[in-house]
Design an enzyme around this catalytic site. Structure first.
Site, short mmCIF file in Angstrom:
data_model
loop_
_atom_site.label_atom_id
_atom_site.label_comp_id
_atom_site.label_asym_id
_atom_site.label_seq_id
_atom_site.Cartn_x
_atom_site.Cartn_y
_atom_site.Cartn_z
N HIS A 119 0.88 -1.25 0.03
CA HIS A 119 -0.11 -0.03 -0.02
C HIS A 119 0.82 1.16 0.19
CE1 HIS A 119 -3.67 2.37 0.91
NE2 HIS A 119 -2.78 3.08 1.39
N CYS A 120 0.66 2.16 -1.08
CA CYS A 120 1.68 3.18 -1.43
C CYS A 120 0.90 4.50 -0.48
CB CYS A 120 1.98 3.53 -2.60
SG CYS A 120 2.62 5.20 -2.81
N LYS A 121 1.66 5.09 0.45
CA LYS A 121 1.26 6.16 1.56
C LYS A 121 1.01 7.48 0.81
CE LYS A 121 1.36 3.88 6.14
NZ LYS A 121 -0.41 4.05 6.10
N GLY A 124 -2.04 6.88 -1.69
CA GLY A 124 -3.23 6.58 -0.88
C GLY A 124 -3.79 5.31 -1.62
N CYS A 125 -3.16 4.71 -2.19
CA CYS A 125 -3.69 3.14 -2.96
C CYS A 125 -2.71 2.20 -3.08
CB CYS A 125 -4.32 3.81 -4.24
SG CYS A 125 -3.11 4.27 -5.34
#
Ligand SMILES: [Zn+2]
Ligand SMILES: [Zn+2]
Length: 280
Positions: A119-121, A124-125
């Site tokens: 999950h890429c912060k 946000g996805c």
């Protein structure tokens, strides 16, 4: 390219990091173009045009790759997923659907992601089978942009702070102390702070890039690397094509270059089933 979606970051940490990135990158471009560049050049010459062209190319790639990471639907919702649980598959009680190997549920996105990487912060996805190419090339260009920007402004920063080397580096670490002792001006604090932020960004993105390249070379997702799963390591070439698509040689030039993925994100060849290199 997978199906399209429009979703902005779901939780506060993601929203904060997304804002930092979406404000920070254009700000860095404006800063370098409007503050640093005029310090080196009085007139528009070939060098200036080359710098602006290179910067525009890097910025174009960062921006559009981020956009496509977010817009591409990495979940399996639009794929045909069978109602019978096949060997190696898993039933997700939250999505209430059978999911293929390599896909996992993300509690932030609240959906299962095909060949889930992580999950890429910042966007946000989740990064999965359908948007991995955009993520990888996107961070590659953030890395190139950070190296370029930091190298380009180094002389400007050094001459603005105008202190002996040891004090220069101490100022980068704690510009407010240098201001307190009257060693630099308020403008010097701004220049030092932005340079330090650039260095932090470079460190972070270098780490991300090293982890990505390491996992991709071994045919793994970040999850599989953490859990020591080596089932899908085919060959360096096949592993690369699996992420960047069939036209991997030119896919990095622009995210809009069509480079179809060879699979569907559901069926994967295992290393022990792999024999001869396929002609791609
Ligand atoms: Zn799920
Ligand atoms: Zn997620």
């Amino acid at each position: 390219m997978g199906k399209s979606k429009t979703v902005l970051p779901q939780n506060s940490t993601d929203r904060m990091l997304f804002t930092f990135m979406i404000v920070g990158i254009p700000f860095a471009a404006v800063w370098l173009g409007c503050v640093v560049l005029p310090h080196y050049h009085d007139t528009i010459n070939t060098t200036v045009v080359l710098h602006i062209t290179a910067a525009a190319f890097i910025f174009y790639n960062i921006f559009h790759n981020i956009l496509l990471v977010i817009r591409t639907d990495a979940s399996g919702r639009t794929s045909y997923l069978p109602s019978v649980l096949k060997p190696g598959w898993r039933y997700c009680a939250i999505c209430q659907v059978n999911y293929p190997p390599r896909s996992y549920h993300c509690h932030i996105c609240d959906e299962c992601i095909l060949k889930r990487d992580h999950h890429c912060k910042f966007t946000g996805c989740c990064i999965g089978y359908h948007n991995h190419r955009y993520f990888l090339i996107g961070i590659l260009y953030v890395f190139i942009g950070a190296v370029y920007g930091i190298y380009y402004q180094w002389d400007y920063v050094y001459s603005t702070i105008n202190l002996p080397v040891i004090y220069f580096f101490m100022t980068l670490l704690a510009p407010h102390f240098a201001l307190l002792f009257g060693a630099i001006s308020l403008w010097g604090v701004l220049v030092a702070t932005l340079h330090t932020l650039g260095l932090i960004t470079l460190l972070m993105v270098s780490y991300l890039l090293v982890m990505q390249v390491k996992a991709i070379c071994l045919g793994q997702t970040q999850y599989e690397m953490k859990h020591g799963i080596h089932d899908y390591n085919l060959s360096l070439y096949q592993n690369l094509v699996d992420v960047l698509g069939r036209r991997w040689k030119i896919a990095w030039v622009s995210p809009f270059i069509n480079s179809p993925l060879k699979g569907d994100g559901i069926n994967f060849l295992k290393a022990n089933e792999y024999e001869l290199p396929k002609d791609i």
